[in-house]
Design a protein around this motif. Sequence first.
Motif, short mmCIF file in Angstrom:
data_model
loop_
_atom_site.label_atom_id
_atom_site.label_comp_id
_atom_site.label_asym_id
_atom_site.label_seq_id
_atom_site.Cartn_x
_atom_site.Cartn_y
_atom_site.Cartn_z
N ALA A 1 0.85 -1.23 0.03
CA ALA A 1 -0.02 0.03 -0.06
C ALA A 1 0.78 1.34 -0.04
O ALA A 1 0.50 2.26 -0.82
CB ALA A 1 -0.80 0.07 1.32
N ALA A 2 1.97 1.05 0.73
CA ALA A 2 2.78 2.41 0.80
C ALA A 2 3.69 2.54 -0.62
O ALA A 2 3.48 3.64 -1.10
CB ALA A 2 3.93 2.09 2.11
N ALA A 3 3.91 1.40 -1.04
CA ALA A 3 4.45 1.61 -2.58
C ALA A 3 3.42 2.17 -3.40
O ALA A 3 4.05 3.19 -4.32
CB ALA A 3 4.99 0.20 -2.93
N LEU A 4 2.37 1.76 -3.39
CA LEU A 4 1.51 2.16 -4.54
C LEU A 4 1.13 3.73 -4.27
O LEU A 4 1.21 4.49 -5.08
CB LEU A 4 0.15 1.30 -4.31
N ALA A 5 1.02 3.98 -3.14
CA ALA A 5 0.57 5.44 -2.74
C ALA A 5 2.00 6.40 -3.17
O ALA A 5 1.60 7.42 -3.77
CB ALA A 5 0.54 5.57 -1.28
N ALA A 6 3.16 5.77 -2.89
CA ALA A 6 4.31 6.44 -3.38
C ALA A 6 4.52 6.66 -4.70
O ALA A 6 4.89 7.76 -5.18
CB ALA A 6 5.62 6.01 -2.51
N ALA A 7 4.17 5.63 -5.40
CA ALA A 7 4.40 5.47 -6.90
C ALA A 7 3.40 6.59 -7.46
O ALA A 7 3.56 7.33 -8.39
CB ALA A 7 4.08 4.04 -7.33
N ALA A 8 2.00 6.54 -6.95
CA ALA A 8 1.19 7.30 -7.46
C ALA A 8 1.32 8.71 -7.21
O ALA A 8 1.08 9.74 -8.24
CB ALA A 8 -0.32 6.96 -6.82
N ALA A 9 2.11 9.00 -6.20
CA ALA A 9 2.47 10.52 -6.01
C ALA A 9 3.73 10.80 -6.66
O ALA A 9 4.35 12.05 -6.44
CB ALA A 9 2.75 10.71 -4.36
N GLY A 10 4.41 10.03 -7.28
CA GLY A 10 5.60 10.35 -8.01
C GLY A 10 6.78 10.37 -7.27
O GLY A 10 7.90 10.66 -7.40
N ARG A 11 6.79 9.42 -6.06
CA ARG A 11 7.91 9.43 -5.32
C ARG A 11 8.66 8.14 -5.50
O ARG A 11 8.47 7.20 -5.00
CB ARG A 11 7.47 9.43 -3.76
N GLU A 12 9.49 8.02 -6.35
CA GLU A 12 10.09 6.77 -6.90
C GLU A 12 10.96 5.98 -6.03
O GLU A 12 10.83 4.92 -5.82
CB GLU A 12 11.05 7.11 -8.39
N ALA A 13 11.88 6.76 -5.44
CA ALA A 13 12.70 6.16 -4.42
C ALA A 13 12.07 5.59 -3.19
O ALA A 13 12.05 4.40 -2.71
CB ALA A 13 13.77 7.23 -3.82
N GLU A 14 10.82 6.19 -2.68
CA GLU A 14 10.02 5.64 -1.63
C GLU A 14 9.36 4.42 -2.07
O GLU A 14 9.01 3.61 -1.35
CB GLU A 14 9.14 6.98 -1.47
N ALA A 15 8.58 4.52 -3.32
CA ALA A 15 8.13 3.54 -3.82
C ALA A 15 9.11 2.31 -3.98
O ALA A 15 8.51 1.11 -3.54
CB ALA A 15 7.48 3.74 -5.23
N THR A 16 10.20 2.46 -4.32
CA THR A 16 11.30 1.38 -4.64
C THR A 16 11.49 0.52 -3.33
O THR A 16 11.49 -0.33 -3.10
CB THR A 16 12.49 1.81 -5.46
N ALA A 17 11.59 1.64 -2.45
CA ALA A 17 11.94 1.18 -0.99
C ALA A 17 11.00 0.37 -0.35
O ALA A 17 10.92 -0.97 0.11
CB ALA A 17 12.49 2.01 -0.26
N ALA A 18 9.57 0.67 -0.57
CA ALA A 18 8.40 0.02 0.05
C ALA A 18 8.32 -1.30 -0.93
O ALA A 18 7.99 -2.46 -0.25
CB ALA A 18 7.29 0.58 -0.18
N TYR A 19 8.31 -1.33 -2.23
CA TYR A 19 8.27 -2.57 -2.86
C TYR A 19 9.29 -3.70 -2.46
O TYR A 19 9.11 -4.90 -2.43
CB TYR A 19 8.31 -2.41 -4.37
#
Length: 86
Positions: free
Chosen positions: A36-54
């Motif tokens: 959920a954190a990854a999807l939210a970060a990706a949707a907001a354009g926060r690539e590094a945060e999304a990558t870390a969450a995935y």
Amino acid sequence: GYGQALALDPDWQPARTAVARLEAGQAMAAYQQAMAAALAAAAAGREAEATAAYNRALGIRPGDAAATAALADLQRAAAGERLREL
């Protein structure tokens, strides 16, 4: 609780089963939270945060198809964006 029962008798199967079920539930909750954190970060354009969450999700469920595919999609999109910026 079950941990105390296992401390007294580590071979008692009902306690071992209950502990395994609890641990699996905790792992699933952590995986779902990471996704959920990854999807939210990706949707907001926060690539590094999304990558870390995935990667957290994959740490919990190594080889998970959904997390692996989503991470690959994110990386492809980011690479495409960087190419467009050239």
